[in-house]
Design a protein around this motif. Structure first.
Motif, short mmCIF file in Angstrom:
data_model
loop_
_atom_site.label_atom_id
_atom_site.label_comp_id
_atom_site.label_asym_id
_atom_site.label_seq_id
_atom_site.Cartn_x
_atom_site.Cartn_y
_atom_site.Cartn_z
N THR A 51 0.82 -1.22 0.00
CA THR A 51 0.00 0.00 0.00
C THR A 51 0.85 1.26 0.00
O THR A 51 0.34 2.35 -0.30
N ARG A 52 2.13 1.16 0.32
CA ARG A 52 3.01 2.32 0.19
C ARG A 52 3.31 2.61 -1.27
O ARG A 52 3.67 3.72 -1.63
N ARG B 12 -1.72 3.62 -2.43
CA ARG B 12 -2.46 3.60 -1.16
C ARG B 12 -3.90 3.16 -1.39
O ARG B 12 -4.86 3.94 -1.31
#
Length: 330
Positions: free
Chosen positions: A304-305, A308
């Protein structure tokens, strides 16, 4: 195709030979003048060359229309998943894996990120390089930096990072293409991510993520390692819920604010054994057979980095699993 040149030499002369169709857009812009002054004062660029560069930059209304368009209603997981988990994307992913097997193995050895995850990222982002974007990055970032006030500071920073990377990598700024938002190459790095995480994985003295899969593979692996990827660990675990308090365990946002032990007390059980003190993200997806509950582990948070979005991370993870299943390796 990227063109390697001596950085910024002869740029003014090259620009002078090209008709300036949109000079009024940016060459005479007070915002551009301020930006040029910053780049010359703080980063040692030649002001005249930058002015001539911006004389060739084009403001793109289509980009402003795209980024300003009201966001479409988010697709539920049952509709989102089939976009990325397809027979074609899986088969081409397996072919990409086989073609670059040695490079992917080296990336895993150096960074700890398994081949299927790297391949899945490139597969989701650009269909293994088939769709990397056709906008000139200078046009995209300048349009958004100077003509899109809601996010102007962000894109102005990315424009600065882009000019720095063109100087460092000795490339012509106007030769580089990407998405309408300025994301670049097979892995769709923004300029700031390029400068922070991209690597020269083939050792030729340049970082080329546009049409060099070796550098793209190494750069994705570098990004994941720098964001905390844990080798050999799971990404997500299916969960079952029981009890009136179970829904209270769902995470608001993406950051892991609860651990496994806290979820257990609320009625969550996981498909795999997990340590009670492990920080996790708990979420629900609307699947084809109804609600699905998942526990996102630290590696899930790393994905998710990159983007996102819970559904993006799940798509990457499930594409990676499908690649392994299809190829028949562990």
């Amino acid at each position: 195709m990227m063109k390697w040149v001596t950085p910024w030499l002869a740029l003014a002369g090259a620009c002078a030979l090209v008709p300036v169709a949109v000079a009024d857009d940016y060459r005479q812009s007070p915002q551009v003048a301020e930006f040029v002054a910053e780049m010359t004062r703080d980063y040692g660029f030649a002001g005249e060359q930058l002015i001539e560069l911006f004389a060739q930059v084009e403001r793109k209304q289509a980009i402003l229309d795209a980024i300003s368009r009201p966001a479409e209603k988010a697709k539920p997981w049952k509709d989102y998943r089939p976009i990325f988990i397809t027979d074609k994307r899986i088969s081409q992913g397996v072919a990409f894996w086989k073609q670059h097997e040695a490079t992917l193995a080296r990336a895993e050895a150096e960074y700890g990120v398994p081949p299927q995850v790297i391949v899945a990222i490139i597969g989701v982002e650009t269909f293994y390089g088939g769709n990397t974007g056709s906008w000139r990055v200078m046009d995209a970032l300048s349009t958004l930096a100077f003509d899109y006030p809601p996010r102007a500071p962000f894109f102005r920073k990315e424009l600065r990072e882009f000019l720095l990377l063109t100087r460092e990598e000795q490339v012509e700024p106007l030769s580089m293409t990407g998405s309408y938002a300025g994301a670049m190459g097979l892995p769709q790095f923004m300029p700031s991510s390029f400068r922070a995480y991209a690597v020269d994985f083939d050792g030729d003295g340049h970082i080329n993520i546009w049409n060099n899969p070796v550098d793209a593979i190494g750069s994705v692996a570098s990004y994941f390692k720098r964001h905390g990827w844990q080798p050999g660990q799971l990404v997500a675990s299916a969960a079952n819920l029981k009890g009136a308090q179970a829904e209270q365990g769902l995470t608001v946002g993406l950051d892991p604010v609860k651990n496994v032990g806290e979820l257990r007390k609320l009625g969550w059980t996981s498909a795999e054994p997990l340590a009670d003190d492990l920080p996790v993200t708990a979420f629900r997806l609307e699947g084809t057979d109804g609600a699905e509950y998942w526990i996102g582990l630290p590696n899930f948070f790393v994905i998710t980095r990159y983007n996102r979005s819970v559904m993006y991370a799940m798509a990457v993870n499930q594409l990676a699993e499908a690649l392994v299943d299809t190829r028949g390796v562990k």
